[in-house]
Write a protein that holds these residues in place. Structure first.
Motif, PDB file in Angstrom:
ATOM      1  N   PRO A  10       0.789  -1.231   0.000  1.00  0.00           N
ATOM      2  CA  PRO A  10       0.000   0.000   0.000  1.00  0.00           C
ATOM      3  C   PRO A  10       0.823   1.283   0.000  1.00  0.00           C
ATOM      4  CG  PRO A  10       0.067  -0.911   2.204  1.00  0.00           C
ATOM      5  CD  PRO A  10       0.758  -1.906   1.313  1.00  0.00           C
ATOM      6  N   GLU A  11       2.126   1.188   0.224  1.00  0.00           N
ATOM      7  CA  GLU A  11       2.939   2.396   0.357  1.00  0.00           C
ATOM      8  C   GLU A  11       3.859   2.648  -0.823  1.00  0.00           C
ATOM      9  OE1 GLU A  11       3.165   3.110   5.084  1.00  0.00           O
ATOM     10  OE2 GLU A  11       4.613   1.675   4.319  1.00  0.00           O
ATOM     11  N   ILE A  12       4.383   1.612  -1.446  1.00  0.00           N
ATOM     12  CA  ILE A  12       5.254   1.813  -2.608  1.00  0.00           C
ATOM     13  C   ILE A  12       4.708   1.113  -3.858  1.00  0.00           C
ATOM     14  CG2 ILE A  12       7.317   2.183  -1.207  1.00  0.00           C
ATOM     15  CD1 ILE A  12       8.202  -0.669  -1.857  1.00  0.00           C
ATOM     16  N   GLY A  13       3.639   0.340  -3.714  1.00  0.00           N
ATOM     17  CA  GLY A  13       2.959  -0.226  -4.873  1.00  0.00           C
ATOM     18  C   GLY A  13       3.624  -1.415  -5.531  1.00  0.00           C
ATOM     19  N   THR A  14       4.601  -2.026  -4.881  1.00  0.00           N
ATOM     20  CA  THR A  14       5.213  -3.217  -5.473  1.00  0.00           C
ATOM     21  C   THR A  14       4.295  -4.418  -5.300  1.00  0.00           C
ATOM     22  OG1 THR A  14       6.427  -3.589  -3.404  1.00  0.00           O
ATOM     23  CG2 THR A  14       7.593  -2.447  -5.180  1.00  0.00           C
ATOM     24  N   LYS A  15       4.262  -5.279  -6.327  1.00  0.00           N
ATOM     25  CA  LYS A  15       3.461  -6.500  -6.271  1.00  0.00           C
ATOM     26  C   LYS A  15       4.377  -7.678  -5.962  1.00  0.00           C
ATOM     27  CE  LYS A  15       1.659  -6.042 -10.424  1.00  0.00           C
ATOM     28  NZ  LYS A  15       0.825  -6.337 -11.607  1.00  0.00           N
ATOM     29  N   GLN A  16       3.954  -8.498  -5.008  1.00  0.00           N
ATOM     30  CA  GLN A  16       4.758  -9.654  -4.615  1.00  0.00           C
ATOM     31  C   GLN A  16       4.535 -10.817  -5.592  1.00  0.00           C
ATOM     32  OE1 GLN A  16       7.028  -9.230  -2.335  1.00  0.00           O
ATOM     33  NE2 GLN A  16       6.208  -7.167  -2.040  1.00  0.00           N
ATOM     34  N   PRO A  17       5.543 -11.677  -5.758  1.00  0.00           N
ATOM     35  CA  PRO A  17       5.438 -12.818  -6.690  1.00  0.00           C
ATOM     36  C   PRO A  17       4.571 -13.934  -6.096  1.00  0.00           C
ATOM     37  CG  PRO A  17       7.554 -12.867  -5.573  1.00  0.00           C
ATOM     38  CD  PRO A  17       6.879 -11.593  -5.132  1.00  0.00           C
ATOM     39  N   ILE A  18       3.293 -13.673  -5.946  1.00  0.00           N
ATOM     40  CA  ILE A  18       2.397 -14.604  -5.267  1.00  0.00           C
ATOM     41  C   ILE A  18       2.291 -15.938  -6.009  1.00  0.00           C
ATOM     42  CG2 ILE A  18       0.012 -14.988  -4.497  1.00  0.00           C
ATOM     43  CD1 ILE A  18       1.561 -12.986  -2.798  1.00  0.00           C
ATOM     44  N   GLU A  19       2.333 -15.899  -7.320  1.00  0.00           N
ATOM     45  CA  GLU A  19       2.250 -17.164  -8.074  1.00  0.00           C
ATOM     46  C   GLU A  19       3.434 -18.069  -7.728  1.00  0.00           C
ATOM     47  OE1 GLU A  19       1.430 -16.537 -12.324  1.00  0.00           O
ATOM     48  OE2 GLU A  19       0.775 -14.515 -11.733  1.00  0.00           O
ATOM     49  N   GLU A  20       4.611 -17.480  -7.675  1.00  0.00           N
ATOM     50  CA  GLU A  20       5.808 -18.256  -7.340  1.00  0.00           C
ATOM     51  C   GLU A  20       5.748 -18.741  -5.894  1.00  0.00           C
ATOM     52  OE1 GLU A  20      10.657 -17.794  -8.023  1.00  0.00           O
ATOM     53  OE2 GLU A  20       9.286 -16.152  -8.542  1.00  0.00           O
ATOM     54  N   ILE A  21       5.252 -17.882  -5.012  1.00  0.00           N
ATOM     55  CA  ILE A  21       5.092 -18.268  -3.611  1.00  0.00           C
ATOM     56  C   ILE A  21       4.089 -19.414  -3.496  1.00  0.00           C
ATOM     57  CG2 ILE A  21       4.195 -17.486  -1.368  1.00  0.00           C
ATOM     58  CD1 ILE A  21       5.381 -14.715  -2.053  1.00  0.00           C
ATOM     59  N   GLY A  22       3.026 -19.340  -4.295  1.00  0.00           N
ATOM     60  CA  GLY A  22       2.022 -20.394  -4.290  1.00  0.00           C
ATOM     61  C   GLY A  22       2.572 -21.732  -4.733  1.00  0.00           C
ATOM     62  N   TRP A  23       3.411 -21.720  -5.770  1.00  0.00           N
ATOM     63  CA  TRP A  23       4.026 -22.972  -6.246  1.00  0.00           C
ATOM     64  C   TRP A  23       4.881 -23.590  -5.156  1.00  0.00           C
ATOM     65  CZ3 TRP A  23       6.017 -20.018 -11.120  1.00  0.00           C
ATOM     66  CH2 TRP A  23       4.946 -19.823 -12.012  1.00  0.00           C
ATOM     67  N   LEU A  24       5.690 -22.751  -4.507  1.00  0.00           N
ATOM     68  CA  LEU A  24       6.565 -23.240  -3.440  1.00  0.00           C
ATOM     69  C   LEU A  24       5.743 -23.809  -2.285  1.00  0.00           C
ATOM     70  CD1 LEU A  24       9.307 -23.544  -2.041  1.00  0.00           C
ATOM     71  CD2 LEU A  24       9.135 -21.135  -1.347  1.00  0.00           C
ATOM     72  N   ALA A  25       4.681 -23.097  -1.910  1.00  0.00           N
ATOM     73  CA  ALA A  25       3.845 -23.550  -0.801  1.00  0.00           C
ATOM     74  C   ALA A  25       3.163 -24.882  -1.121  1.00  0.00           C
ATOM     75  CB  ALA A  25       2.792 -22.494  -0.478  1.00  0.00           C
ATOM     76  N   LYS A  26       2.696 -25.016  -2.348  1.00  0.00           N
ATOM     77  CA  LYS A  26       2.034 -26.261  -2.743  1.00  0.00           C
ATOM     78  C   LYS A  26       3.020 -27.427  -2.694  1.00  0.00           C
ATOM     79  CE  LYS A  26      -0.918 -28.222  -6.357  1.00  0.00           C
ATOM     80  NZ  LYS A  26      -1.568 -27.983  -7.680  1.00  0.00           N
ATOM     81  N   GLU A  27       4.234 -27.169  -3.121  1.00  0.00           N
ATOM     82  CA  GLU A  27       5.293 -28.183  -3.091  1.00  0.00           C
ATOM     83  C   GLU A  27       5.569 -28.658  -1.670  1.00  0.00           C
ATOM     84  OE1 GLU A  27      10.039 -27.629  -3.424  1.00  0.00           O
ATOM     85  OE2 GLU A  27       8.929 -26.967  -5.197  1.00  0.00           O
ATOM     86  N   LYS A  28       5.436 -27.719  -0.702  1.00  0.00           N
ATOM     87  CA  LYS A  28       5.730 -28.027   0.697  1.00  0.00           C
ATOM     88  C   LYS A  28       4.471 -28.315   1.517  1.00  0.00           C
ATOM     89  CE  LYS A  28      10.192 -27.184   0.261  1.00  0.00           C
ATOM     90  NZ  LYS A  28      11.225 -28.230   0.468  1.00  0.00           N
ATOM     91  N   ASP A  29       3.307 -28.347   0.868  1.00  0.00           N
ATOM     92  CA  ASP A  29       2.029 -28.603   1.542  1.00  0.00           C
ATOM     93  C   ASP A  29       1.757 -27.566   2.631  1.00  0.00           C
ATOM     94  OD1 ASP A  29      -0.373 -29.917   1.995  1.00  0.00           O
ATOM     95  OD2 ASP A  29       0.481 -31.246   3.505  1.00  0.00           O
ATOM     96  N   ILE A  30       1.868 -26.286   2.242  1.00  0.00           N
ATOM     97  CA  ILE A  30       1.626 -25.160   3.149  1.00  0.00           C
ATOM     98  C   ILE A  30       0.510 -24.311   2.549  1.00  0.00           C
ATOM     99  CG2 ILE A  30       2.642 -23.085   4.187  1.00  0.00           C
ATOM    100  CD1 ILE A  30       5.387 -24.486   3.845  1.00  0.00           C
ATOM    101  N   LEU A  31      -0.355 -23.754   3.386  1.00  0.00           N
ATOM    102  CA  LEU A  31      -1.434 -22.900   2.907  1.00  0.00           C
ATOM    103  C   LEU A  31      -0.946 -21.461   2.735  1.00  0.00           C
ATOM    104  CD1 LEU A  31      -4.429 -24.219   5.063  1.00  0.00           C
ATOM    105  CD2 LEU A  31      -3.699 -24.936   2.775  1.00  0.00           C
ATOM    106  N   VAL A  32      -1.607 -20.725   1.825  1.00  0.00           N
ATOM    107  CA  VAL A  32      -1.207 -19.343   1.522  1.00  0.00           C
ATOM    108  C   VAL A  32      -2.426 -18.421   1.594  1.00  0.00           C
ATOM    109  CG1 VAL A  32      -0.247 -17.769  -0.197  1.00  0.00           C
ATOM    110  CG2 VAL A  32       0.654 -20.089   0.002  1.00  0.00           C
ATOM    111  N   HIS A  33      -2.278 -17.332   2.346  1.00  0.00           N
ATOM    112  CA  HIS A  33      -3.267 -16.244   2.323  1.00  0.00           C
ATOM    113  C   HIS A  33      -2.597 -14.994   1.782  1.00  0.00           C
ATOM    114  CE1 HIS A  33      -6.429 -13.450   3.324  1.00  0.00           C
ATOM    115  NE2 HIS A  33      -5.552 -12.706   3.976  1.00  0.00           N
TER     116      HIS A  33
END
Length: 381
Positions: free
Chosen positions: A148-171
């Motif tokens: 909300p302050e500098i407007g950068t978007k996080q690589p959520i798709e990449e984070i999601g792939w990693l989380a799925k690989e490790k069986d971790i949930l993502v919000h």
């Protein structure tokens, strides 16, 4: 007064306002009532659910309406943790206060352990650092999509792939990015996300959460009867209808609005050319930047002073996230970037809206130049 604080809140769209009045006077029933008037309100509610789901590219069974981003984040985190064993959470230093306060409460009351990650110099969570933070008992990764302050978007798709690989949930808190960028791929990469109506010209006090229907979660409030037990309380159907109209409108012109914001961004920064060595803008590559938000420091001038001077010149800007205003601590984003002390207090945020014109952006830039030159007593205008 010209408004440059759209990241804090937006005015209500006129069409959305008309829908609110119509729904409030014609669809006033309680959606849980079994009579025809209640059924009519429930039908409108379900139409809104379908529309929000379609914009996100998800099934409507995963959409739950809330009072906004803060409630949505709180309830989504609790829902996901109820569906997953483990006592470790990974999050970011720059998360919204509704995330950090929820996680702090979990650490105090339920003995969760937390790893909070900083940003790299581009304003992103480093994927390798995230990977190294994962433990056997990691249950949840909670990373905001649009800062909300500098407007950068996080690589959520990449984070999601990693989380799925490790069986971790993502919000992911998508409050800042919904309505400014297409979120369908993000929605398919996470287990839950939150949005807030007033960030995209809907009414305040509205929002929605998406939770993947495959999850078997328990609601935070016992015996809650609304939204399949996700939250208690009679739903504000007129406001939800108005929020849905506002969402549809911004999505219809997503690419056009994106180009508009880039033009404003370029115009504003070009106007700062006379003081080009006296400010720092925090940004990343265009593909991972929300162009409507500019986070910057004017060297040697405290952000609050700059905000007040801009206000005197007739421009409304901010010193960062509205939820941090008035707090003594520095901006969380500055902390995440490793900027501290007096430098962190120099931070200001400029955020554009659909009503902002190129001339408005130019005038703001020129006014900031005048303020800097006058304050530094260098070539005063």
């Amino acid at each position: 007064m010209k408004y440059f604080d759209y990241a804090a809140t937006c005015p209500l769209d006129k069409d959305a306002a008309e829908v609110y009045v119509k729904a409030a006077t014609e669809y006033y029933g309680n959606t849980r009532s079994l009579h025809d008037i209640g059924s009519q309100a429930n039908e409108l509610l379900e139409n809104c659910r379908r529309e929000i789901a379609q914009l996100l590219g998800v099934v409507k069974e995963g959409i739950y309406f809330t009072s906004g981003g803060s409630e949505g984040n709180f309830l989504a985190i609790h829902a996901l943790l109820s569906a997953k064993k483990g006592k470790h959470i990974i999050t970011g230093i720059a998360e919204h206060s509704s995330i950090t306060s929820t996680i702090e409460k979990l650490t105090e009351e339920q003995q969760y352990e937390v790893t909070a990650l900083p940003f790299n110099q581009q304003g992103h969570i480093d994927i390798e650092q995230l990977r190294n933070a994962i433990r056997k008992d990691t249950a949840l990764i909670c990373i905001q999509h649009g800062n909300p302050e500098i407007g950068t978007k996080q690589p959520i798709e990449e984070i999601g792939w990693l989380a799925k690989e490790k069986d971790i949930l993502v919000h992911s808190d998508c409050v800042q990015s919904f309505g400014k960028t297409d979120l369908q791929r993000v929605a398919q990469s996470v287990d839950s996300l939150s949005i807030s109506g007033h960030k995209f010209y809907g009414p305040k006090g509205t929002g929605a959460v998406y939770i993947h229907p495959r999850l078997n979660w328990n609601g935070y409030y016992p015996n809650a009867s609304h939204e399949k037990g996700f939250r208690p309380g009679t739903l504000n159907v007129p406001a939800i209808a108005a929020m849905t109209v506002a969402a549809q409108k911004v999505y219809q012109k997503l690419d056009q609005n994106h180009s508009h914001y880039y033009l404003l961004r370029e115009t504003f920064l070009n106007a700062l050319e006379p003081i080009k060595n006296q400010f720092v803008v925090y940004k990343t590559d265009d593909s991972l930047q929300l162009p409507s938000t500019i986070g910057m420091r004017v060297l040697g001038i405290e952000g609050q002073w700059m905000m007040l001077e801009c206000n005197r010149y007739g421009f409304a800007i901010s010193t960062g996230s509205a939820c941090q205003t008035g707090m003594k601590s520095s901006s969380k984003t500055m902390m995440a970037l490793g900027v501290s002390g007096k430098m962190a207090k120099e931070f200001i945020r400029i955020s554009f809206g659909l009503e902002t014109t190129k001339e408005d952006a130019k005038e703001l830039g020129e006014s900031i130049v005048k303020i800097v030159q006058t304050t530094h007593n260098t070539n005063p205008v």
